[in-house]
Design an enzyme around this catalytic site. Structure first.
Site, mmCIF file in Angstrom:
data_model
loop_
_atom_site.group_PDB
_atom_site.id
_atom_site.type_symbol
_atom_site.label_atom_id
_atom_site.label_comp_id
_atom_site.label_asym_id
_atom_site.label_seq_id
_atom_site.Cartn_x
_atom_site.Cartn_y
_atom_site.Cartn_z
ATOM 1 C CG HIS A 135 -0.701 7.469 6.112
ATOM 2 N ND1 HIS A 135 -1.429 8.637 6.134
ATOM 3 C CD2 HIS A 135 -0.886 6.895 7.322
ATOM 4 C CE1 HIS A 135 -2.030 8.762 7.311
ATOM 5 N NE2 HIS A 135 -1.719 7.716 8.045
ATOM 6 C CE LYS A 139 -4.450 5.113 5.647
ATOM 7 N NZ LYS A 139 -5.068 4.448 6.812
#
Length: 238
Positions: A135, A139
């Site tokens: 990600h 995140k």
């Protein structure tokens, strides 16, 4: 439909664009950067709330909506230790609560295929299974909610594995979820079955947040006039 956005980061802004394109109205946008509070919104002026915030805020936001009679769609992750409390609160107030760790239709098909493959692969003990999720740098939670949901789908068919573990491939009694954070990555999830002679992979790679936003707005539409706790399997009939 009159939608309240709780959380107005990258995801909230994409949901706003998707909702407006579908002819819906945004009645409010709540984030830590503005002075608006949830108490300004009731079921009289709000048909549904879509909640994408941080782990520490999610349960408070969901609780308010359920107590106020506002159907709530949540995609926040990292708060699921309180999920059972949210279910009970929904039942106590005869509310409507829709939760998914990921609202992409493609990801939920990925979950479906993941469970099917796991049900077949568990018979072949020479294959070691693991999950890798990647990600963007912002995140917060590791592993991702989508990674955990993927793990749960595998563990349902692997009784010999004692749950999942984060970033520890040496622990063979648990399913490892490797988490990576890189610039400009929307979300990648890869399930690997690896043996000495070959490797099998199932992957989902998101190219934009649009798929997530479309699924969240679809859930807000679908939950209208329903009571109870729901997820993507209910909406997609998987």
């Amino acid at each position: 439909m009159r939608i309240l956005l709780i959380g107005y980061g990258k995801m909230g802004k994409t949901i706003e664009q998707t909702a407006l394109a579908k002819g819906h109205t945004i009645v409010g946008k709540i984030s830590h950067q503005n002075a608006e509070t949830l108490q300004n919104y009731t079921s009289a002026i709000t048909d549904a709330a879509i909640e994408f915030t941080h782990p520490e805020a999610a349960f408070v936001n969901i609780s308010y909506c359920l107590e106020a009679g506002i159907p709530v769609v949540s995609g926040s992750t990292g708060w699921l230790d309180k999920y059972n409390e949210a279910e009970k609160l929904c039942q106590a107030h005869s509310g409507a609560f829709f939760y998914a760790s990921n609202y992409s239709v493609g990801v939920n098909l990925f979950f479906h295929f993941n469970e099917y493959i796991a049900s077949r692969m568990q018979a072949y003990k020479e294959y070691q299974t693991g999950i890798r999720e990647i990600h963007h740098l912002q995140k917060v939670d590791k592993p991702s909610g989508t990674g955990i949901t993927t793990a749960e789908g595998i563990l349902a068919h692997y009784p010999n594995l004692d749950g999942w573990i984060a970033d520890n491939p040496e622990e063979k009694t648990k399913l490892n979820i490797a988490s990576e954070r890189e610039p400009d990555v929307v979300g990648t999830h890869i399930v690997t079955y690896s043996s000495e002679v070959d490797q099998i992979e199932l992957a989902h790679i998101a190219h934009s947040r649009t798929g997530f936003a479309e699924g969240a707005v679809m859930a807000a539409e679908w939950i209208q006039n329903r009571k109870g706790v729901f997820g993507m399997k209910d909406m997609l009939n998987l």
